[in-house]
Motif scaffolding. Sequence first.
Motif, PDB file in Angstrom:
ATOM      1  N   VAL A 183      42.215  67.456  30.999  1.00  0.00           N
ATOM      2  CA  VAL A 183      42.186  66.087  30.494  1.00  0.00           C
ATOM      3  C   VAL A 183      40.889  65.792  29.743  1.00  0.00           C
ATOM      4  O   VAL A 183      40.875  64.966  28.835  1.00  0.00           O
ATOM      5  N   ASP A 184      39.794  66.456  30.101  1.00  0.00           N
ATOM      6  CA  ASP A 184      38.560  66.289  29.322  1.00  0.00           C
ATOM      7  C   ASP A 184      38.871  66.460  27.842  1.00  0.00           C
ATOM      8  O   ASP A 184      39.638  67.361  27.459  1.00  0.00           O
ATOM      9  N   SER A 185      38.270  65.617  27.005  1.00  0.00           N
ATOM     10  CA  SER A 185      38.600  65.678  25.578  1.00  0.00           C
ATOM     11  C   SER A 185      38.278  67.047  24.984  1.00  0.00           C
ATOM     12  O   SER A 185      39.027  67.566  24.137  1.00  0.00           O
ATOM     13  N   GLU A 186      37.173  67.665  25.429  1.00  0.00           N
ATOM     14  CA  GLU A 186      36.788  68.970  24.889  1.00  0.00           C
ATOM     15  C   GLU A 186      37.788  70.055  25.265  1.00  0.00           C
ATOM     16  O   GLU A 186      38.165  70.891  24.433  1.00  0.00           O
ATOM     17  N   HIS A 187      38.214  70.066  26.513  1.00  0.00           N
ATOM     18  CA  HIS A 187      39.124  71.118  26.973  1.00  0.00           C
ATOM     19  C   HIS A 187      40.547  70.872  26.503  1.00  0.00           C
ATOM     20  O   HIS A 187      41.296  71.814  26.259  1.00  0.00           O
ATOM     21  N   THR A 224      31.913  70.925  21.506  1.00  0.00           N
ATOM     22  CA  THR A 224      31.051  69.970  20.824  1.00  0.00           C
ATOM     23  C   THR A 224      30.448  68.976  21.811  1.00  0.00           C
ATOM     24  O   THR A 224      31.033  68.662  22.847  1.00  0.00           O
ATOM     25  N   ALA A 225      29.258  68.479  21.465  1.00  0.00           N
ATOM     26  CA  ALA A 225      28.546  67.488  22.275  1.00  0.00           C
ATOM     27  C   ALA A 225      28.004  66.408  21.350  1.00  0.00           C
ATOM     28  O   ALA A 225      27.508  66.705  20.260  1.00  0.00           O
ATOM     29  N   ILE A 259      35.307  65.685  15.985  1.00  0.00           N
ATOM     30  CA  ILE A 259      35.862  67.000  16.325  1.00  0.00           C
ATOM     31  C   ILE A 259      35.500  67.266  17.781  1.00  0.00           C
ATOM     32  O   ILE A 259      34.325  67.301  18.145  1.00  0.00           O
ATOM     33  N   HIS A 260      36.502  67.449  18.614  1.00  0.00           N
ATOM     34  CA  HIS A 260      36.268  67.468  20.058  1.00  0.00           C
ATOM     35  C   HIS A 260      36.036  68.866  20.605  1.00  0.00           C
ATOM     36  O   HIS A 260      35.526  69.004  21.723  1.00  0.00           O
ATOM     37  N   SER A 261      36.357  69.867  19.858  1.00  0.00           N
ATOM     38  CA  SER A 261      35.993  71.262  20.123  1.00  0.00           C
ATOM     39  C   SER A 261      36.726  72.139  19.126  1.00  0.00           C
ATOM     40  O   SER A 261      37.646  71.685  18.422  1.00  0.00           O
ATOM     41  N   SER A 285      38.611  83.027  11.397  1.00  0.00           N
ATOM     42  CA  SER A 285      39.115  81.671  11.206  1.00  0.00           C
ATOM     43  C   SER A 285      38.701  80.776  12.371  1.00  0.00           C
ATOM     44  O   SER A 285      38.482  81.240  13.494  1.00  0.00           O
ATOM     45  N   VAL A 286      38.566  79.486  12.085  1.00  0.00           N
ATOM     46  CA  VAL A 286      38.219  78.499  13.097  1.00  0.00           C
ATOM     47  C   VAL A 286      39.276  77.396  13.084  1.00  0.00           C
ATOM     48  O   VAL A 286      39.613  76.859  12.022  1.00  0.00           O
ATOM     49  N   VAL A 287      39.787  77.068  14.249  1.00  0.00           N
ATOM     50  CA  VAL A 287      40.737  75.965  14.391  1.00  0.00           C
ATOM     51  C   VAL A 287      40.029  74.854  15.157  1.00  0.00           C
ATOM     52  O   VAL A 287      39.436  75.093  16.212  1.00  0.00           O
ATOM     53  N   ALA A 288      40.064  73.624  14.614  1.00  0.00           N
ATOM     54  CA  ALA A 288      39.390  72.481  15.225  1.00  0.00           C
ATOM     55  C   ALA A 288      40.408  71.386  15.522  1.00  0.00           C
ATOM     56  O   ALA A 288      41.434  71.265  14.837  1.00  0.00           O
ATOM     57  N   GLN A 289      40.108  70.578  16.522  1.00  0.00           N
ATOM     58  CA  GLN A 289      40.938  69.411  16.835  1.00  0.00           C
ATOM     59  C   GLN A 289      40.113  68.163  16.567  1.00  0.00           C
ATOM     60  O   GLN A 289      39.010  68.003  17.093  1.00  0.00           O
ATOM     61  N   ALA A 290      40.638  67.262  15.734  1.00  0.00           N
ATOM     62  CA  ALA A 290      39.902  66.068  15.346  1.00  0.00           C
ATOM     63  C   ALA A 290      40.698  64.811  15.665  1.00  0.00           C
ATOM     64  O   ALA A 290      41.920  64.762  15.472  1.00  0.00           O
ATOM     65  N   SER A 291      39.999  63.787  16.146  1.00  0.00           N
ATOM     66  CA  SER A 291      40.574  62.467  16.371  1.00  0.00           C
ATOM     67  C   SER A 291      39.439  61.522  16.700  1.00  0.00           C
ATOM     68  O   SER A 291      38.382  61.956  17.172  1.00  0.00           O
ATOM     69  N   PRO A 292      39.600  60.222  16.480  1.00  0.00           N
ATOM     70  CA  PRO A 292      38.561  59.278  16.898  1.00  0.00           C
ATOM     71  C   PRO A 292      38.338  59.375  18.409  1.00  0.00           C
ATOM     72  O   PRO A 292      39.251  59.761  19.153  1.00  0.00           O
TER      73      PRO A 292
END
Length: 390
Positions: A148-152, A178-179, A250-252, A260-267
Amino acid sequence: MTRSVVLLGSTGSIGTQSLDVIARNPGGFRVAALAAGGARVDLLARQAAEFRPEAVAVADPAAVPALREALSALGVTAKVLAGPEGVAEAAAWPSDMVLNGITGALGLTSTLAALKAGRTLALANKESLIVGGPLVKRLAGPGQLIPVDSEHSALAQCLWAASPTGHDPSAVRRLIVTASGGPFRGRPRAELTGVTPEQALAHPTWSMGPVITVNSATLVNKGLEVIEAHLLFDIGFDRITVVVHPQSMIHSMVEFTDGSVVAQASPPDMRLPISLALGWPGRVAGAASPVDWTRAHTWTFEPLDDEAFPAVALARHVGEAGGTAPAVYNAANEVCVEAFLAGRLPFPGIVDTVAAVVAEHTVTEAGSVEEVLAADTWARVRARELTGAA
């Protein structure tokens, strides 16, 4: 199909946001049981009146009379469960999913109870995985632990997007956690001695409880997340990197072996990872607002200053030591945060004292709950001695 949910820590930040997600999706979820510490009995009773669970648990037995009175006044007839064993009983209550949002090491027994009962566990209580890592990993079956942590949650989504057929650790070069950097980002260690609790509680991005907010300021929270990422995704500590990203959009990220790098982004909105955990592997429509791509954005990334913020490096050391070491790290930190908020410890003294307690500890295997709790108790006693609270 409606999914039944047990919510532990319902009156806290994660709990109230989880109930907001559930309330806005009445056909998707049903609350089977609620549990809370007991400090906010009136709120717990109002939650029970709105969501009509079959059981309501309170960790503090002294809060039971007030809870019964409040429930009766609202016409709620749910079964009342008391004490830590009552919360553990709620965790094992018949349901499709348990969301553990209890704060601190107290969540361990509930995590174990939910797993033993075969429930899918949405884990916001990172401490229970960190403190009881070997115990939790031994009990958890494939797909039974949902972060549930946003990073994980972000890491899980990145891994899933890259390989929907299953997570392949050999394809991962590294996890990038990310921090935000907290309220003291960019300050050298020499400038941190005089910071006040009020300054430490003024997080630039997230609205959270006092302990986790101070943990974000010291970056202890990020250290805990590094250990959690290692345990959740079976990636070595040498392949987990922390990057400071002040905008928290970007939460991680996951970097793969092909480059390649895959990122997850959201407010920054915890309702998104909460909704994803509740609906996993599906998504809950309208859980949170997306990034507004009609506006210009500037997102920056910086290396972590390990000298000013040594908590992450200490967490790596603790995680590699394994056994009871993470329990000691977590317990000592909780005591040191209390001492800082009470004015007995300067801000840099939080991690310095945790490091001193960790250095004194003789690591053992953590083969039982009793062994873990003994290490937890020892660390709290020693930290209180060092902070003048004993």
